[in-house]
Design an enzyme around this catalytic site. Structure first.
Site, PDB file in Angstrom:
ATOM      1  N   GLY A  80      24.726 -37.184   3.342  1.00 55.71           N
ATOM      2  CA  GLY A  80      25.821 -36.409   2.772  1.00 55.71           C
ATOM      3  C   GLY A  80      27.184 -37.053   2.920  1.00 55.71           C
ATOM      4  N   HIS A  81      27.673 -37.083   4.162  1.00 56.82           N
ATOM      5  CA  HIS A  81      29.074 -37.426   4.396  1.00 56.82           C
ATOM      6  C   HIS A  81      29.465 -38.780   3.826  1.00 56.82           C
ATOM      7  CE1 HIS A  81      32.703 -38.388   6.787  1.00 56.82           C
ATOM      8  NE2 HIS A  81      32.946 -37.113   6.567  1.00 56.82           N
ATOM      9  N   ARG A  98      31.171 -21.889   6.566  1.00 54.52           N
ATOM     10  CA  ARG A  98      32.385 -22.719   6.509  1.00 54.52           C
ATOM     11  C   ARG A  98      32.457 -23.582   5.244  1.00 54.52           C
ATOM     12  NH1 ARG A  98      31.294 -26.986  11.367  1.00 54.52           N
ATOM     13  NH2 ARG A  98      31.115 -25.046  12.523  1.00 54.52           N
ATOM     14  N   HIS A  99      31.294 -23.898   4.678  1.00 51.05           N
ATOM     15  CA  HIS A  99      31.363 -24.675   3.420  1.00 51.05           C
ATOM     16  C   HIS A  99      30.512 -24.012   2.337  1.00 51.05           C
ATOM     17  CE1 HIS A  99      28.013 -26.529   5.540  1.00 51.05           C
ATOM     18  NE2 HIS A  99      28.742 -27.383   6.226  1.00 51.05           N
ATOM     19  N   ASN A 128      23.065 -34.412   0.460  1.00 53.01           N
ATOM     20  CA  ASN A 128      23.629 -33.218   1.089  1.00 53.01           C
ATOM     21  C   ASN A 128      25.045 -33.031   0.530  1.00 53.01           C
ATOM     22  OD1 ASN A 128      25.250 -31.666   2.899  1.00 53.01           O
ATOM     23  ND2 ASN A 128      23.613 -31.804   4.412  1.00 53.01           N
ATOM     24  N   ARG A 151      40.957 -24.973  -0.189  1.00 56.70           N
ATOM     25  CA  ARG A 151      41.923 -24.255  -1.021  1.00 56.70           C
ATOM     26  C   ARG A 151      41.465 -22.847  -1.380  1.00 56.70           C
ATOM     27  NH1 ARG A 151      46.141 -27.154  -3.739  1.00 56.70           N
ATOM     28  NH2 ARG A 151      46.988 -28.402  -2.050  1.00 56.70           N
ATOM     29  N   ASP A 156      27.177 -30.486   1.098  1.00 50.63           N
ATOM     30  CA  ASP A 156      28.025 -29.540   1.850  1.00 50.63           C
ATOM     31  C   ASP A 156      29.508 -29.866   1.718  1.00 50.63           C
ATOM     32  OD1 ASP A 156      25.714 -28.401   2.804  1.00 50.63           O
ATOM     33  OD2 ASP A 156      25.891 -29.207   4.834  1.00 50.63           O
ATOM     34  N   HIS A 157      29.825 -31.185   1.735  1.00 46.51           N
ATOM     35  CA  HIS A 157      31.249 -31.533   1.801  1.00 46.51           C
ATOM     36  C   HIS A 157      31.970 -31.413   0.467  1.00 46.51           C
ATOM     37  CE1 HIS A 157      30.965 -32.043   5.965  1.00 46.51           C
ATOM     38  NE2 HIS A 157      30.043 -32.981   5.875  1.00 46.51           N
ATOM     39  N   GLU A 169      12.222 -33.919  10.375  1.00 49.04           N
ATOM     40  CA  GLU A 169      13.315 -34.779   9.920  1.00 49.04           C
ATOM     41  C   GLU A 169      13.852 -35.445  11.176  1.00 49.04           C
ATOM     42  OE1 GLU A 169      16.472 -33.151   7.434  1.00 49.04           O
ATOM     43  OE2 GLU A 169      17.819 -34.766   8.087  1.00 49.04           O
ATOM     44  N   HIS A 191      21.092 -37.960   9.019  1.00 53.07           N
ATOM     45  CA  HIS A 191      22.310 -37.700   9.805  1.00 53.07           C
ATOM     46  C   HIS A 191      23.017 -38.995  10.161  1.00 53.07           C
ATOM     47  CE1 HIS A 191      25.264 -35.654  12.201  1.00 53.07           C
ATOM     48  NE2 HIS A 191      24.792 -34.523  11.711  1.00 53.07           N
ATOM     49  N   GLY A 192      24.225 -39.122   9.642  1.00 57.06           N
ATOM     50  CA  GLY A 192      25.080 -40.267   9.971  1.00 57.06           C
ATOM     51  C   GLY A 192      24.760 -41.531   9.194  1.00 57.06           C
ATOM     52  N   ARG A 222      25.566 -22.291   6.662  1.00 56.70           N
ATOM     53  CA  ARG A 222      25.868 -22.044   8.078  1.00 56.70           C
ATOM     54  C   ARG A 222      26.202 -20.578   8.292  1.00 56.70           C
ATOM     55  NH1 ARG A 222      27.052 -27.100  11.001  1.00 56.70           N
ATOM     56  NH2 ARG A 222      27.594 -25.712  12.695  1.00 56.70           N
ATOM     57  N   GLU A 225      18.978 -26.222   4.528  1.00 57.34           N
ATOM     58  CA  GLU A 225      19.057 -26.348   5.993  1.00 57.34           C
ATOM     59  C   GLU A 225      19.545 -25.039   6.560  1.00 57.34           C
ATOM     60  OE1 GLU A 225      21.714 -29.395   7.186  1.00 57.34           O
ATOM     61  OE2 GLU A 225      20.593 -30.956   6.196  1.00 57.34           O
ATOM     62  N   HIS A 275      23.435 -26.883   3.702  1.00 51.55           N
ATOM     63  CA  HIS A 275      23.280 -26.150   4.963  1.00 51.55           C
ATOM     64  C   HIS A 275      24.096 -24.861   4.831  1.00 51.55           C
ATOM     65  CE1 HIS A 275      23.753 -26.393   9.676  1.00 51.55           C
ATOM     66  NE2 HIS A 275      23.309 -25.220   9.273  1.00 51.55           N
ATOM     67  N   THR A 325      29.652 -30.872  13.107  1.00 51.76           N
ATOM     68  CA  THR A 325      28.449 -31.047  12.299  1.00 51.76           C
ATOM     69  C   THR A 325      27.253 -30.808  13.214  1.00 51.76           C
ATOM     70  OG1 THR A 325      27.229 -32.590  10.872  1.00 51.76           O
ATOM     71  CG2 THR A 325      28.428 -33.562  12.720  1.00 51.76           C
ATOM     72  N   THR A 326      26.039 -30.819  12.663  1.00 51.78           N
ATOM     73  CA  THR A 326      24.870 -30.552  13.492  1.00 51.78           C
ATOM     74  C   THR A 326      24.788 -31.571  14.626  1.00 51.78           C
ATOM     75  OG1 THR A 326      23.811 -29.911  11.431  1.00 51.78           O
ATOM     76  CG2 THR A 326      22.397 -30.079  13.365  1.00 51.78           C
TER      77      THR A 326
END
Ligand code: PXP
Length: 244
Positions: A215-216, A51-52, A9, A20, A11-12, A153, A193-194, A47, A72, A45, A102-103
């Site tokens: 992802g994160h 936002r990203h 993922n 920026r 997204d980040h 999932e 997730h996580g 959204r 997503e 994702h 986050t979700t």
């Protein structure tokens, strides 16, 4: 047992770019690096608040991703319209609240049966696989099967946040049981997730686990594994590019 593959993922990467408002780091360039280094697919994702990830990222990724492109999305008409144009390999329906970081939690399948079933049909007609991001709970998995979704999932967030051994064990059992139940009713199993470099190994015993969406932790790790080289490159540039 099917092979378990990694979908990154990204997204980040876009979160950092949006900080920026410029063009770097570019999630599309990031996707290429992920796929060149063992990712079987890319997840983003889109959204509602953008936002990203932005719409242009999604269309660009569609052209570049060679493995599975998993989009997503919430049950939102606006995002569904984008996804119908882009035609990813897989959509994952997730709940979405504007104020969340986050979700949070899985999809309320029971409250949205009709809409989810409609969306499943729309995307099946386009040849897109549909996954539902759900709590590891047999009742929710049973409802997911009724919608015609291909995958669930399983939300691993509670497992990842468990603080004590017994809580951790309880969550692992919930995930294990939900996965086994999904397979028994013909639904395939993803999870995410996580997840990070410490809590991942135990999840790999989940029956039938096909895809992990992570992802994160990967993007966070990349900051440190890449930092030394990035600093060295800039320090060297200062030394070498200074006029004599
Ligand atoms: N799966 C789903 C459905 C998600 O919403 C997210 C977060 O966007 C992930 C997996 C990845 O979670 P993490 O960034 O914590 O690895």
């Amino acid at each position: 047992m099917p092979e378990t593959v990694l979908c990154v993922n990204i997204d980040h990467i876009a979160t950092l770019r949006q900080a920026r408002g410029g063009i770097e780091p570019d999630p599309i360039a990031g996707a290429v690096i992920c796929e060149d280094n063992g990712a079987a697919g890319i997840t983003v994702h889109l959204r509602e608040d953008r936002r990203h990830i932005q719409d242009l990222d999604v269309t660009g990724l569609r052209d570049v991703v060679r493995g599975k492109f998993n989009l997503e999305m919430a049950l939102s008409d606006d995002i569904i319209a984008v996804a119908r144009t882009v035609v990813p390999n897989q959509i994952t329906l997730v709940p979405e609240k504007r104020e969340e970081l986050t979700t949070e939690g899985g999809l309320d399948v029971g409250a949205n049966m009709k809409r989810i079933s409609e969306v499943v049909r729309i995307f099946h007609d386009l040849g897109v696989v549909v996954s539902l991001f759900v709590e590891p709970d047999k009742r929710v998995v049973a409802l997911s099967a009724e919608t015609g979704a291909d995958f669930v999932e399983l939300h691993t967030g509670t497992y990842c946040n468990a603080k004590t051994g017994p809580d951790l064990q309880k969550e692992l059992e919930r995930i294990y049981d939900a996965a086994q139940y999904a397979l028994s009713v013909g639904v395939r199993v993803n999870a995410g997730h996580g997840l990070n470099y410490r809590n991942l190994p135990q999840i790999l015993s989940t029956p039938g686990l096909e895809e992990l969406n992570i992802g994160h932790s990967i993007i966070s790790r990349a900051v440190f594994t890449g930092l030394a080289g990035a600093v060295k490159e800039m320090a060297d540039l200062i030394l070498t590019a200074r006029p004599a």
